[in-house]
Every structure is written in C-alpha cells, then in structure tokens.
Design a protein around this motif. Structure first.
Motif, PDB file in Angstrom:
ATOM      1  N   MET A   1       1.059  -1.297   0.201  1.00 64.87           N
ATOM      2  CA  MET A   1      -0.157  -0.083   0.050  1.00 64.87           C
ATOM      3  C   MET A   1       0.587   0.940   0.008  1.00 64.87           C
ATOM      4  SD  MET A   1      -3.526  -0.653   2.211  1.00 64.87           S
ATOM      5  CE  MET A   1      -4.602  -1.983   1.590  1.00 64.87           C
ATOM      6  N   PRO A   2       1.679   1.426   0.783  1.00 65.30           N
ATOM      7  CA  PRO A   2       2.754   2.512   0.730  1.00 65.30           C
ATOM      8  C   PRO A   2       3.251   3.126  -0.720  1.00 65.30           C
ATOM      9  CG  PRO A   2       3.416   1.384   2.429  1.00 65.30           C
ATOM     10  CD  PRO A   2       2.513   0.334   1.844  1.00 65.30           C
ATOM     11  N   LEU A   3       3.474   1.933  -1.378  1.00 68.55           N
ATOM     12  CA  LEU A   3       3.632   2.148  -3.117  1.00 68.55           C
ATOM     13  C   LEU A   3       2.674   1.941  -3.417  1.00 68.55           C
ATOM     14  CD1 LEU A   3       5.400  -1.494  -3.540  1.00 68.55           C
ATOM     15  CD2 LEU A   3       7.051   0.443  -3.414  1.00 68.55           C
ATOM     16  N   LEU A   4       1.681   2.476  -2.862  1.00 70.55           N
ATOM     17  CA  LEU A   4       0.109   2.818  -3.536  1.00 70.55           C
ATOM     18  C   LEU A   4       0.242   4.445  -3.076  1.00 70.55           C
ATOM     19  CD1 LEU A   4      -2.008   0.139  -3.703  1.00 70.55           C
ATOM     20  CD2 LEU A   4      -0.671   0.229  -5.968  1.00 70.55           C
ATOM     21  N   TRP A   5       0.154   5.100  -2.350  1.00 67.34           N
ATOM     22  CA  TRP A   5       0.448   6.296  -2.289  1.00 67.34           C
ATOM     23  C   TRP A   5       1.085   6.330  -0.982  1.00 67.34           C
ATOM     24  CZ3 TRP A   5      -4.726   7.229   2.169  1.00 67.34           C
ATOM     25  CH2 TRP A   5      -3.911   9.101   2.339  1.00 67.34           C
ATOM     26  N   ARG A   6       1.940   7.354  -1.685  1.00 64.45           N
ATOM     27  CA  ARG A   6       3.841   7.573  -1.563  1.00 64.45           C
ATOM     28  C   ARG A   6       3.382   8.931   0.051  1.00 64.45           C
ATOM     29  NH1 ARG A   6       6.996   4.513  -4.150  1.00 64.45           N
ATOM     30  NH2 ARG A   6       6.565   4.939  -5.861  1.00 64.45           N
ATOM     31  N   GLY A   7       4.128   8.171   0.668  1.00 69.21           N
ATOM     32  CA  GLY A   7       4.373   9.188   2.281  1.00 69.21           C
ATOM     33  C   GLY A   7       3.391   8.456   3.449  1.00 69.21           C
ATOM     34  N   ALA A   8       3.271   9.047   4.558  1.00 64.84           N
ATOM     35  CA  ALA A   8       3.209   8.617   5.778  1.00 64.84           C
ATOM     36  C   ALA A   8       1.058   8.430   5.176  1.00 64.84           C
ATOM     37  CB  ALA A   8       2.733  10.237   6.943  1.00 64.84           C
ATOM     38  N   GLY A   9       0.818   8.843   4.704  1.00 64.80           N
ATOM     39  CA  GLY A   9      -0.662   8.428   4.086  1.00 64.80           C
ATOM     40  C   GLY A   9      -0.719   6.575   3.456  1.00 64.80           C
ATOM     41  N   GLY A  10      -0.115   6.371   3.347  1.00 69.45           N
ATOM     42  CA  GLY A  10       0.066   4.621   2.692  1.00 69.45           C
ATOM     43  C   GLY A  10       0.510   4.173   3.521  1.00 69.45           C
ATOM     44  N   TRP A  11       1.386   4.673   4.469  1.00 73.48           N
ATOM     45  CA  TRP A  11       1.416   3.520   5.390  1.00 73.48           C
ATOM     46  C   TRP A  11       0.617   3.608   6.882  1.00 73.48           C
ATOM     47  CZ3 TRP A  11       5.326   0.797   5.183  1.00 73.48           C
ATOM     48  CH2 TRP A  11       6.631   0.760   4.526  1.00 73.48           C
ATOM     49  N   ILE A  12      -0.089   4.687   7.030  1.00 72.07           N
ATOM     50  CA  ILE A  12      -1.255   5.069   8.214  1.00 72.07           C
ATOM     51  C   ILE A  12      -2.275   3.206   7.826  1.00 72.07           C
ATOM     52  CG2 ILE A  12      -3.109   5.534   9.163  1.00 72.07           C
ATOM     53  CD1 ILE A  12      -0.689   7.999   8.908  1.00 72.07           C
ATOM     54  N   VAL A  13      -2.664   3.354   6.500  1.00 75.50           N
ATOM     55  CA  VAL A  13      -3.729   2.786   5.012  1.00 75.50           C
ATOM     56  C   VAL A  13      -2.946   1.159   5.821  1.00 75.50           C
ATOM     57  CG1 VAL A  13      -4.877   2.363   3.258  1.00 75.50           C
ATOM     58  CG2 VAL A  13      -4.555   4.655   3.645  1.00 75.50           C
ATOM     59  N   ALA A  14      -1.986   1.062   5.433  1.00 74.05           N
ATOM     60  CA  ALA A  14      -1.203  -0.330   5.638  1.00 74.05           C
ATOM     61  C   ALA A  14      -1.365  -0.921   6.464  1.00 74.05           C
ATOM     62  CB  ALA A  14       0.101  -0.388   5.281  1.00 74.05           C
ATOM     63  N   ALA A  15      -0.805  -0.261   7.843  1.00 69.35           N
ATOM     64  CA  ALA A  15      -0.697  -0.093   9.432  1.00 69.35           C
ATOM     65  C   ALA A  15      -1.931  -1.113   9.649  1.00 69.35           C
ATOM     66  CB  ALA A  15       0.080   0.561  10.862  1.00 69.35           C
ATOM     67  N   VAL A  16      -3.101  -0.194   9.586  1.00 76.14           N
ATOM     68  CA  VAL A  16      -5.000   0.157   9.863  1.00 76.14           C
ATOM     69  C   VAL A  16      -5.315  -1.206   8.565  1.00 76.14           C
ATOM     70  CG1 VAL A  16      -7.319   0.369   9.633  1.00 76.14           C
ATOM     71  CG2 VAL A  16      -4.872   2.471  10.450  1.00 76.14           C
ATOM     72  N   TYR A  17      -5.257  -1.885   7.671  1.00 76.04           N
ATOM     73  CA  TYR A  17      -5.155  -2.897   7.005  1.00 76.04           C
ATOM     74  C   TYR A  17      -4.235  -4.214   7.463  1.00 76.04           C
ATOM     75  CZ  TYR A  17      -5.471  -5.667   2.842  1.00 76.04           C
ATOM     76  OH  TYR A  17      -5.907  -6.730   1.741  1.00 76.04           O
ATOM     77  N   ILE A  18      -3.558  -4.113   7.961  1.00 68.66           N
ATOM     78  CA  ILE A  18      -3.110  -5.140   8.911  1.00 68.66           C
ATOM     79  C   ILE A  18      -3.434  -5.501   9.630  1.00 68.66           C
ATOM     80  CG2 ILE A  18      -0.702  -6.158   9.199  1.00 68.66           C
ATOM     81  CD1 ILE A  18       0.555  -4.251   6.625  1.00 68.66           C
ATOM     82  N   VAL A  19      -3.594  -4.636  10.603  1.00 67.59           N
ATOM     83  CA  VAL A  19      -3.460  -4.777  12.002  1.00 67.59           C
ATOM     84  C   VAL A  19      -5.034  -5.402  12.115  1.00 67.59           C
ATOM     85  CG1 VAL A  19      -3.735  -3.872  14.442  1.00 67.59           C
ATOM     86  CG2 VAL A  19      -2.159  -3.351  13.105  1.00 67.59           C
ATOM     87  N   PHE A  20      -5.920  -3.796  11.567  1.00 67.46           N
ATOM     88  CA  PHE A  20      -6.947  -4.828  12.061  1.00 67.46           C
ATOM     89  C   PHE A  20      -7.716  -5.374  11.088  1.00 67.46           C
ATOM     90  CE2 PHE A  20      -6.651  -0.628  14.524  1.00 67.46           C
ATOM     91  CZ  PHE A  20      -6.713  -0.790  15.583  1.00 67.46           C
ATOM     92  N   GLY A  21      -7.491  -5.279   9.577  1.00 69.10           N
ATOM     93  CA  GLY A  21      -8.258  -6.450   8.461  1.00 69.10           C
ATOM     94  C   GLY A  21      -8.141  -7.590   8.576  1.00 69.10           C
ATOM     95  N   ASN A  22      -6.402  -7.557   9.229  1.00 69.64           N
ATOM     96  CA  ASN A  22      -6.174  -9.134   9.737  1.00 69.64           C
ATOM     97  C   ASN A  22      -5.899  -9.936  10.510  1.00 69.64           C
ATOM     98  OD1 ASN A  22      -6.477  -9.721   6.205  1.00 69.64           O
ATOM     99  ND2 ASN A  22      -5.175  -7.293   6.207  1.00 69.64           N
TER     100      ASN A  22
END
Length: 160
Positions: free
Chosen positions: A110-131
């Motif tokens: 996800m951070p490759l799709l959305w560069r910067g902090a936003g991509g990392w935040i979305v990835a962290a939420v997706y991984i922790v709460f979604g998986n």
C-alpha cells in the motif's frame, strides 16, 4: 500518488485483494490442513498471549464471514447440528489464518500505491485491524475446537 487518489488506490487494492482471497479461500477449504502441525498447531506460550490480549472478551465482536455466506461456510455457533461440522470448522480456521497472513504481507504494498505517511497509515490499519485481528481469533479458537472434536470422538467411540 498522493491525497485522495492514493487513498482510493489503496482502498481499491484492498477490495480486490479481499475478493480474490475469498475465492482462493473457498478453493483452499477443500485441501487438508493438519491443525496439529506447524504452522497451525498451538503453542503453550499462546495461552498467556490470549489472556494478555483478553481475546475472549472481544472475539465475538469481530466480523464473521460465516454470517454473510451461510451456505459456503459452517456456522461458528456450535449446536448439535453444527457439531458434525467440527472438522470443517477446524480446517476453516487454518484457511482463514493463511488467507489473512498472505493479505497482511500483500498489504505492505500500500505505501507503494500511496506515497508518504498516508500509505503507511492505511497499510498499518489494514494489517492490524483487517488481518492480524482475524489471525489471532483463528489461533485462539482452533485449539478449543480441536479439544471439543477430540472429546466428541472419544465419547462416540465409547458408545460403540
């Protein structure tokens, strides 16, 4: 990508991953997963983790695909009718754990799709709460289902 476009790309990516993994999981459910072997087996240290996380308190609040797709997955609530589904339910915990583990690793893109902090935040939420949450629930429930199945088989063998 940045801004809303980056967020949209991450959301679309997560949606596609979810759909593909659902169908892949349905195919995998027919395979044999030995729940007493690595990586599915439970380890003694996990009991302490479950107590520390208080998983018993919150696991029922986690969304459950068996409620949405009643014909495709065995119900998670045990009754006399669903007790016969225990081997399938145990296999489903293995499939779900594998699926969510793979999705967690794929979420790192996800951070490759959305560069910067936003991509990392979305990835962290997706991984922790979604998986990760779902992986923990599967690992918590599998040993309990296995013990129940073993007791059921032992009781059945005594009747014969």
């Amino acid at each position: 990508m940045t801004g809303w476009l980056g967020f949209f790309c991450c959301a679309l990516y997560a949606g596609v991953l979810g759909i593909v993994s659902f169908f892949a999981g349905r195919l995998l459910a027919r395979c044999t997963f030995p729940p007493e072997r690595f990586p599915w087996r439970a380890y003694a240290w996990e009991d302490g983790l479950w107590k520390a996380l208080r998983i018993r308190r919150w696991q029922a609040r986690v969304p459950d695909m068996s409620r949405l797709f009643t014909k495709l997955m065995p119900a998670k609530r045990l009754t006399k009718q669903t007790a016969a589904d225990l081997p399938r339910m145990i296999a489903e915990t293995c499939v779900a754990e594998l699926t969510h583990t793979v999705l967690s690793f794929l979420g790192l893109a996800m951070p490759l799709l959305w560069r910067g902090a936003g991509g990392w935040i979305v990835a962290a939420v997706y991984i922790v709460f979604g998986n990760l949450t779902f992986i923990l629930v599967q690992r918590y429930n599998r040993p309990r289902l296995l013990r129940l199945y073993q007791r059921q088989r032992a009781a059945g063998s005594k009747e014969h």
